[in-house]
Design a protein around this motif. Structure first.
Motif, PDB file in Angstrom:
ATOM      1  N   LYS A   1     116.522 -43.981  62.003  1.00 47.17           N
ATOM      2  CA  LYS A   1     115.579 -43.145  61.264  1.00 47.17           C
ATOM      3  C   LYS A   1     115.215 -43.791  59.930  1.00 47.17           C
ATOM      4  O   LYS A   1     116.082 -44.283  59.204  1.00 47.17           O
ATOM      5  N   ILE A   2     113.932 -43.754  59.599  1.00 44.74           N
ATOM      6  CA  ILE A   2     113.420 -44.238  58.326  1.00 44.74           C
ATOM      7  C   ILE A   2     112.854 -43.051  57.556  1.00 44.74           C
ATOM      8  O   ILE A   2     112.036 -42.298  58.081  1.00 44.74           O
ATOM      9  N   SER A   3     113.306 -42.872  56.326  1.00 40.44           N
ATOM     10  CA  SER A   3     112.737 -41.845  55.446  1.00 40.44           C
ATOM     11  C   SER A   3     111.820 -42.529  54.436  1.00 40.44           C
ATOM     12  O   SER A   3     112.237 -43.463  53.756  1.00 40.44           O
TER      13      SER A   3
ATOM     14  N   PHE B   1     103.770 -46.157  61.627  1.00 48.28           N
ATOM     15  CA  PHE B   1     104.893 -45.942  62.533  1.00 48.28           C
ATOM     16  C   PHE B   1     104.420 -45.880  63.980  1.00 48.28           C
ATOM     17  O   PHE B   1     105.119 -46.352  64.892  1.00 48.28           O
TER      18      PHE B   1
ATOM     19  N   TYR C   1     111.033 -46.127  66.178  1.00 47.83           N
ATOM     20  CA  TYR C   1     111.828 -45.535  65.094  1.00 47.83           C
ATOM     21  C   TYR C   1     111.493 -44.059  64.904  1.00 47.83           C
ATOM     22  O   TYR C   1     110.340 -43.635  65.027  1.00 47.83           O
TER      23      TYR C   1
ATOM     24  N   TYR D   1     111.318 -41.057  62.069  1.00 48.79           N
ATOM     25  CA  TYR D   1     110.967 -41.128  60.653  1.00 48.79           C
ATOM     26  C   TYR D   1     110.630 -39.743  60.120  1.00 48.79           C
ATOM     27  O   TYR D   1     110.348 -38.805  60.876  1.00 48.79           O
TER      28      TYR D   1
ATOM     29  N   ARG E   1     107.307 -33.530  60.618  1.00 51.43           N
ATOM     30  CA  ARG E   1     108.006 -34.659  60.009  1.00 51.43           C
ATOM     31  C   ARG E   1     107.788 -34.738  58.498  1.00 51.43           C
ATOM     32  O   ARG E   1     108.439 -35.531  57.825  1.00 51.43           O
TER      33      ARG E   1
ATOM     34  N   GLY F   1     117.618 -40.739  55.966  1.00 53.67           N
ATOM     35  CA  GLY F   1     117.332 -41.786  56.926  1.00 53.67           C
ATOM     36  C   GLY F   1     118.349 -42.910  56.857  1.00 53.67           C
ATOM     37  O   GLY F   1     119.034 -43.087  55.844  1.00 53.67           O
TER      38      GLY F   1
END
Length: 334
Positions: A13-15, A38, A45, A47, A73, A98
């Motif tokens: 996970k990317i924040s 993304f 991924y 996010y 999201r 994330g």
């Protein structure tokens, strides 16, 4: 590079943390641009996008509420007032959960297409990935002043400061934990990355564009605050100069006082007569003392703000925030 999702594992996970203040014309395009990155460049991924609003007054908050209603999201933190250019993004980073946290400005001066480059560098093993301005659309005079400032602070600081780094970049969750543990009520992220950042940090050069819409929020006051915070946090040279300068001025004035006393005792009126030398001497001493007292005051101000232990920000409201994600320093929210 192969994503974990492509291998059948759980997607990392990317924040993406987006600080904003009076960016009504930019928040929706920024959201859409991040989402597109993304979808096209990082499909494997998970996010989320975290907007932290520093008490905007131009309709930004209405746009953020709309985004939250349309996209699960999107998370939003609404500050109760403007807590400044350093505290708000730092706080937003500390709230992200994330595996990696990316910060990017809402005005599009930092290109959104840097995001895939950040993630790829992270997957190569870099804990921190910094965006470095190699060129920009700002005026030549302002860029020259910035360059001189960075070179000066690098020479004066025990910590090797990062030139033309504004904080935009990617931070592994392990480094985010370091930020949380600092408990610094006046964090200067650029200096913290230079001081505590890992040896495997990677710098990615980019050209900074002009604002997509709206007016810049930087002013002489905000630039001065940034400069003074870095000086007082990471340099001892000004204090040493104040000490040495004080000794030098004291020695000069003592010597001059003895000279004038001897001349007076010898009745050399042609050398000791008149008020001009005395006035010049008083002005020299006074101006030197005033300068160094002001310099010491900047250090005292920084110390005072840090010892008060005030919170980084005070939240007014959270939007679209999962109930199982606690705030920094708090237990689970009910």
């Amino acid at each position: 590079m192969v994503d974990e999702a492509d291998q059948g594992g759980e997607a990392r996970k990317i924040s993406v943390v987006v600080p904003c203040y009076n960016e009504a014309d930019n928040v929706i395009p920024m959201h859409d641009a991040i989402t597109e990155q993304f979808a096209k460049a990082l499909p494997g991924y998970d996010y989320d996008i975290i907007f932290i609003d520093n008490c905007s007054t131009d309709g930004t908050r209405d746009k953020l509420r709309l985004l939250c209603a349309q996209d699960e999201r999107t998370r939003v933190i609404l500050n109760s007032r403007n807590f400044g250019q350093f505290n708000s993004p730092f706080y937003g980073m500390c709230q992200a959960d994330g595996d990696a946290v990316i910060t990017i400005c809402c005005d599009f001066q930092d290109p959104v297409d840097l995001i895939p480059k950040f993630v790829h560098a992270w997957e190569e093993g870099h804990t921190v990935v910094s965006a470095i301005k190699t060129n920009s659309d700002e005026g030549r005079v302002l860029r020259l002043l910035r360059t001189c400032y960075y070179k000066l602070i690098r020479k004066m600081s025990d910590v090797s400061q990062i030139e033309h780094f504004t904080g935009t970049g990617l931070y592994d969750q392990r480094f985010i934990q370091v930020l949380k543990d600092l408990d610094d009520p006046q964090p200067f992220l650029r200096g913290i990355v230079a001081e505590l950042g890992p040896a495997n940090r990677k710098d990615i050069p980019y050209r900074q564009a002009g604002r997509r819409a709206g007016k810049t929020h930087n002013s002489f006051t905000t630039l001065y605050d940034a400069a003074m915070l870095s000086f007082t946090s990471y340099t001892k040279v000004p204090l040493r100069l104040a000490t040495i300068g004080g000794f030098v001025v004291s020695a000069i004035t003592l010597l001059l006082a003895v000279v004038f006393l001897v001349l007076k005792l010898l009745n050399w009126n042609q050398y000791a007569a008149g008020m001009a030398p005395l006035v010049i001497l008083v002005l020299l001493i006074g101006s030197t003392q005033t300068f160094f007292i002001g310099l010491l005051g900047e250090y005292v101000l920084t110390i005072n703000s840090r010892t008060m232990k005030r919170p980084l920000v005070v939240e007014e409201e959270r939007l679209n925030w999962p109930a199982d994600r606690p705030r920094k320093g708090e237990g689970p929210r009910e």
